[in-house]
Design a protein around this motif. Sequence first.
Motif, PDB file in Angstrom:
ATOM      1  N   GLU A   1      53.085  35.288 -10.489  1.00 55.61           N
ATOM      2  CA  GLU A   1      52.429  33.889 -10.568  1.00 55.61           C
ATOM      3  C   GLU A   1      51.030  34.069 -10.445  1.00 55.61           C
ATOM      4  O   GLU A   1      50.888  32.804 -11.320  1.00 55.61           O
ATOM      5  CB  GLU A   1      53.786  33.529  -8.860  1.00 55.61           C
ATOM      6  N   GLU A   2      50.239  33.819  -9.655  1.00 48.07           N
ATOM      7  CA  GLU A   2      49.280  34.042  -9.530  1.00 48.07           C
ATOM      8  C   GLU A   2      48.405  34.822 -10.314  1.00 48.07           C
ATOM      9  O   GLU A   2      46.913  34.011 -10.730  1.00 48.07           O
ATOM     10  CB  GLU A   2      47.784  34.538  -7.939  1.00 48.07           C
ATOM     11  N   LEU A   3      48.939  36.304 -11.078  1.00 49.95           N
ATOM     12  CA  LEU A   3      47.644  36.754 -12.461  1.00 49.95           C
ATOM     13  C   LEU A   3      48.429  36.097 -13.229  1.00 49.95           C
ATOM     14  O   LEU A   3      47.785  36.659 -14.813  1.00 49.95           O
ATOM     15  CB  LEU A   3      48.114  38.087 -12.088  1.00 49.95           C
ATOM     16  N   LYS A   4      49.083  35.032 -13.469  1.00 53.22           N
ATOM     17  CA  LYS A   4      50.410  34.514 -14.677  1.00 53.22           C
ATOM     18  C   LYS A   4      50.091  35.406 -15.974  1.00 53.22           C
ATOM     19  O   LYS A   4      50.037  35.693 -16.965  1.00 53.22           O
ATOM     20  CB  LYS A   4      48.895  33.276 -15.599  1.00 53.22           C
ATOM     21  N   VAL A   5      50.463  36.843 -15.643  1.00 53.25           N
ATOM     22  CA  VAL A   5      51.831  37.984 -16.404  1.00 53.25           C
ATOM     23  C   VAL A   5      53.057  37.945 -15.768  1.00 53.25           C
ATOM     24  O   VAL A   5      53.824  37.327 -15.058  1.00 53.25           O
ATOM     25  CB  VAL A   5      51.326  39.366 -15.906  1.00 53.25           C
ATOM     26  N   PRO A   6      53.787  38.478 -17.049  1.00 47.29           N
ATOM     27  CA  PRO A   6      55.545  38.152 -17.245  1.00 47.29           C
ATOM     28  C   PRO A   6      55.684  39.564 -16.519  1.00 47.29           C
ATOM     29  O   PRO A   6      54.704  39.928 -15.678  1.00 47.29           O
ATOM     30  CB  PRO A   6      55.835  39.112 -18.187  1.00 47.29           C
ATOM     31  N   PHE A   7      56.920  39.082 -15.433  1.00 46.57           N
ATOM     32  CA  PHE A   7      57.028  39.321 -14.035  1.00 46.57           C
ATOM     33  C   PHE A   7      56.989  40.864 -14.579  1.00 46.57           C
ATOM     34  O   PHE A   7      56.864  42.559 -13.790  1.00 46.57           O
ATOM     35  CB  PHE A   7      58.175  39.183 -13.245  1.00 46.57           C
ATOM     36  N   SER A   8      57.872  41.330 -15.955  1.00 51.16           N
ATOM     37  CA  SER A   8      58.804  42.715 -15.598  1.00 51.16           C
ATOM     38  C   SER A   8      57.752  43.250 -16.690  1.00 51.16           C
ATOM     39  O   SER A   8      57.879  44.783 -16.463  1.00 51.16           O
ATOM     40  CB  SER A   8      59.689  42.847 -17.312  1.00 51.16           C
ATOM     41  N   SER A   9      56.770  43.200 -16.552  1.00 57.74           N
ATOM     42  CA  SER A   9      54.928  43.999 -17.101  1.00 57.74           C
ATOM     43  C   SER A   9      54.709  43.984 -16.351  1.00 57.74           C
ATOM     44  O   SER A   9      53.953  45.434 -16.232  1.00 57.74           O
ATOM     45  CB  SER A   9      54.107  43.382 -18.050  1.00 57.74           C
ATOM     46  N   LEU A  10      54.752  44.319 -14.838  1.00 59.31           N
ATOM     47  CA  LEU A  10      54.044  44.615 -13.609  1.00 59.31           C
ATOM     48  C   LEU A  10      54.158  46.113 -13.555  1.00 59.31           C
ATOM     49  O   LEU A  10      55.714  46.279 -13.305  1.00 59.31           O
ATOM     50  CB  LEU A  10      53.797  43.761 -13.080  1.00 59.31           C
ATOM     51  N   GLY A  11      53.483  46.784 -12.909  1.00 56.18           N
ATOM     52  CA  GLY A  11      53.751  48.117 -12.461  1.00 56.18           C
ATOM     53  C   GLY A  11      53.276  47.737 -10.705  1.00 56.18           C
ATOM     54  O   GLY A  11      52.854  47.300 -10.250  1.00 56.18           O
ATOM     55  N   LEU A  12      53.900  48.847  -9.753  1.00 52.73           N
ATOM     56  CA  LEU A  12      53.617  48.761  -8.413  1.00 52.73           C
ATOM     57  C   LEU A  12      53.493  49.928  -7.528  1.00 52.73           C
ATOM     58  O   LEU A  12      54.562  51.178  -8.524  1.00 52.73           O
ATOM     59  CB  LEU A  12      54.972  47.835  -7.719  1.00 52.73           C
ATOM     60  N   VAL A  13      53.394  50.154  -6.865  1.00 53.82           N
ATOM     61  CA  VAL A  13      52.535  51.011  -6.267  1.00 53.82           C
ATOM     62  C   VAL A  13      52.570  50.975  -4.211  1.00 53.82           C
ATOM     63  O   VAL A  13      52.594  49.757  -4.173  1.00 53.82           O
ATOM     64  CB  VAL A  13      51.243  52.567  -6.462  1.00 53.82           C
ATOM     65  N   THR A  14      53.835  51.262  -3.867  1.00 57.46           N
ATOM     66  CA  THR A  14      54.052  51.155  -2.458  1.00 57.46           C
ATOM     67  C   THR A  14      53.143  52.064  -2.247  1.00 57.46           C
ATOM     68  O   THR A  14      52.637  52.910  -1.788  1.00 57.46           O
ATOM     69  CB  THR A  14      55.219  51.000  -2.076  1.00 57.46           C
ATOM     70  N   ALA A  15      53.307  52.351   0.301  1.00 59.56           N
ATOM     71  CA  ALA A  15      52.661  52.873   0.161  1.00 59.56           C
ATOM     72  C   ALA A  15      52.921  54.739   0.661  1.00 59.56           C
ATOM     73  O   ALA A  15      53.446  54.605  -0.150  1.00 59.56           O
ATOM     74  CB  ALA A  15      53.065  53.099   2.162  1.00 59.56           C
ATOM     75  N   ASP A  16      51.556  54.603   0.202  1.00 55.05           N
ATOM     76  CA  ASP A  16      51.033  55.932  -0.555  1.00 55.05           C
ATOM     77  C   ASP A  16      49.411  56.094   0.480  1.00 55.05           C
ATOM     78  O   ASP A  16      48.681  55.801   0.257  1.00 55.05           O
ATOM     79  CB  ASP A  16      50.363  55.857  -1.882  1.00 55.05           C
ATOM     80  N   THR A  17      49.268  57.433   1.375  1.00 56.26           N
ATOM     81  CA  THR A  17      48.090  57.761   1.392  1.00 56.26           C
ATOM     82  C   THR A  17      46.538  58.256   0.584  1.00 56.26           C
ATOM     83  O   THR A  17      45.706  58.321   1.200  1.00 56.26           O
ATOM     84  CB  THR A  17      47.747  59.054   2.704  1.00 56.26           C
ATOM     85  N   GLY A  18      47.087  58.537  -0.262  1.00 53.99           N
ATOM     86  CA  GLY A  18      46.634  58.513  -1.256  1.00 53.99           C
ATOM     87  C   GLY A  18      46.045  58.142  -2.971  1.00 53.99           C
ATOM     88  O   GLY A  18      45.412  58.139  -3.238  1.00 53.99           O
ATOM     89  N   ARG A  19      46.952  56.256  -2.267  1.00 51.84           N
ATOM     90  CA  ARG A  19      46.510  55.389  -2.933  1.00 51.84           C
ATOM     91  C   ARG A  19      46.307  54.070  -2.742  1.00 51.84           C
ATOM     92  O   ARG A  19      45.724  53.488  -2.930  1.00 51.84           O
ATOM     93  CB  ARG A  19      47.826  55.595  -4.475  1.00 51.84           C
ATOM     94  N   THR A  20      46.871  53.584  -2.074  1.00 50.81           N
ATOM     95  CA  THR A  20      46.778  52.181  -1.452  1.00 50.81           C
ATOM     96  C   THR A  20      46.663  52.075  -0.030  1.00 50.81           C
ATOM     97  O   THR A  20      45.870  52.982   0.987  1.00 50.81           O
ATOM     98  CB  THR A  20      48.835  51.501  -1.031  1.00 50.81           C
ATOM     99  N   ALA A  21      46.444  50.684   0.212  1.00 55.07           N
ATOM    100  CA  ALA A  21      45.555  50.270   1.813  1.00 55.07           C
ATOM    101  C   ALA A  21      46.347  51.022   3.010  1.00 55.07           C
ATOM    102  O   ALA A  21      47.602  50.908   2.565  1.00 55.07           O
ATOM    103  CB  ALA A  21      45.169  48.964   1.532  1.00 55.07           C
ATOM    104  N   ASP A  22      45.294  51.167   3.469  1.00 53.27           N
ATOM    105  CA  ASP A  22      46.346  51.720   4.970  1.00 53.27           C
ATOM    106  C   ASP A  22      46.666  49.728   5.814  1.00 53.27           C
ATOM    107  O   ASP A  22      46.044  48.881   6.272  1.00 53.27           O
ATOM    108  CB  ASP A  22      45.988  52.098   6.231  1.00 53.27           C
ATOM    109  N   GLU A  23      47.963  49.710   5.177  1.00 52.89           N
ATOM    110  CA  GLU A  23      48.752  48.650   6.337  1.00 52.89           C
ATOM    111  C   GLU A  23      49.141  48.702   7.016  1.00 52.89           C
ATOM    112  O   GLU A  23      49.907  47.325   7.914  1.00 52.89           O
ATOM    113  CB  GLU A  23      49.350  47.354   5.494  1.00 52.89           C
TER     114      GLU A  23
END
Length: 742
Positions: A88-110
């Motif tokens: 919605e905010e980036l104005k890109v097609p939903f189907s084109s997005l990639g996603l990385v979830t929780a990973d201590t080597g790649r993502t923020a510590d939430e």
Amino acid sequence: MNAMLSRRAVLAGAGALTLAFSWSAARAQTETGKGEGPTKRGLPGSLDDTPRLDAWIRLDATGSVTILTGKAELGQGLKTAILQIAAEELKVPFSSLGLVTADTGRTADEGYTAASHSIRDSGTAIRNAAAQVREILIAEAARRLTVSPETLRAAEGAVLGPGGVRLSYGELVSAELLQVEARPTSKLTPTADFTVMNRPVARIDIPGKVTGGEAYVQDRRPDGMLHARMIRPPSYDAEIARLDATAVEAMPGVVNVFRDRNVLAVVADDEWTAIQAMRRLSARVAWKEQASLPDAANLGDALTVLPSRDTAILEVGTPGGAGTVVEGRFVRPYLAHGSIGPSCAIAEALDGEVTIWTHTQGVYPLRQAIAGMLKLPLDKVRCIHVEGAGCYGQNGADDVGADAALIAMALPGRPIRVQWMREQEHAWEPFGPGMVAAVRAVVDGSGAVTDWHSEVWSQSHMMRPGPPGTLLAARDKSDPAPPAPPVALAQPEGGGDRNAIPLYHFPNAKVVHHFLPEMPLRGSSMRSLGGYLNVLAIESTIDDLAHASGQDPVALRLRLLTDDRARAVVEKAAMDFAWKARPRLPKGGGYGFGFARYKNLEAYCAVALEIFVDPEAGEVRIVRVNAATDTGEVVNPDGVRNQIEGGIIQSASWTLFEEVTFDRKRITSFDWSSYPILRFSSVPERLDVAIIDRPGAPFLGVAEASQGPTAAALGNAIRDASGQRLRQLPFTPARIRAAFGR
């Protein structure tokens, strides 16, 4: 346990991103592991801990967009909702997005994916980061085209301008463009302009789960993998007295019998051999046990006499007041998570480092705990989240991750898969703690509630990793880690005292939390923490006050509520249920109502239901349910309904069926026959959920909103049907028959 706050370490190039994060103890502990207190930078959501935009959004020169979140998919639909927000905010097609979830080597510590914070924290961060990235790309396009940014707009992964000009995001991005910190405010898309958010987008995680694909960590089979099975002690604090592993070591296909003091496992080439070897070795080990568990038949008494740290979490007015007194003590048993798939993890050690694929709810806290157990630097341990087959709260996921890591370090070079057996999951997971809540309230002749006094007794609901001593393997191995200190989660969210402060207005009120540092049974986080029992106790008492004063239960709630949004959900659920026009039911029929705002901070939820009870069998049939919820701005209405519906069904299971049983030595509810859960035949015959949309309002966590109200509505309906108030959970057929005098 210290608070866990994310920090960024940065290395970015051509839109690529490498991150390392660490923990800090700057603020008080909360269930998510994030700090309680003022924000550090005044940034929205988790941006306040991890402000770099390229920690959340990755763009490359091909135009590929990847979203990164430190939260984990637990079956709550997080992946789909996060991508909807970003699209919605980036104005890109939903189907084109990639996603990385929780990973201590790649993502923020939430921290932990817990406390219904995922959309509020991570979703808010990603929404603002995406909006700011969009505006940065528009500004870059304006710079290149030497035009005003106001003449440009973003759409379909590109910036468009007058005369058909088009610059794709891939053309605009550079190595430095997104290496900036977020700003406090963002140009968010107005609700009226949504094309992806507030739409029922199909969940991306469902197809693999319903077609037999690789959906869970339990399904993974990397090349060269070995299978391990644990031999768990029969009871808490049991010690190996005698072991003869000779015959098991000689079994064809057995690679290793692993022992480190009381940590005992078999490792084999294939899963069935590992299971056979586990069974054979279990018969060849003798344990020294001790009777250390409380009297299960008198759990309420056992808990209330334990040493406690007492805190008055609410004091207003002056205690006392004349009128009719309503009082009672409510007891919740220990509850198992009842994960359909027993906990599982895969670990691989190589060159002194170990990687764990885990369905933990907190990859960074688990990394710290495992690193401490193995005495490795943090950067030598990586935890990657992979979905597990069922869990809200802390089941055995962290423990099995530690089991796999410990064995993998002893057998480096090959992936080690550890999966617990059903009896191990039921006996050794950290249970939802047993609790007691006592309420005394007074209603006068005018129907006003003049006094409210309540107390709650509970052990810690937050014994998740961080300290190594939270892990079974770390406690049972040689050179064991000391037990982790019990954590009392602070108000306003609370732990055992979550939702113990009524949202209703009383002129005189006192609420006391008796925190129990001792833990008779191993316990930790389970969906809604103490909120489930506390809402049941409050809402049951409200109904009893209404009956004692001749008032309609819904009318009394509306009389006592001053929050307009709370009133709106109560009114909506009552209207949809046709509460005012409800017909008189035949014998055995009953109506019930329940309401709460989860944590008094998150989503509002009201539940009205109708039941029929067979007095002879003591069985409850849930005829129809109407729920109403207000969760702020809605990302995916289907996702909201899924959460409310799932919470209603889970709460019905807890309330009518579930109870961990034990004798003075051992857990005895170690399978589905001794720990029954709700079956399809007991699912509500009709269930409708109404969503009160709040365009532009902040996200409110919804995943745990319906558990307390559902339990209360069921309890109130049983009282309506039988004339008797049940206060000892679960409301079993035997207790219901007794309420009907059978």
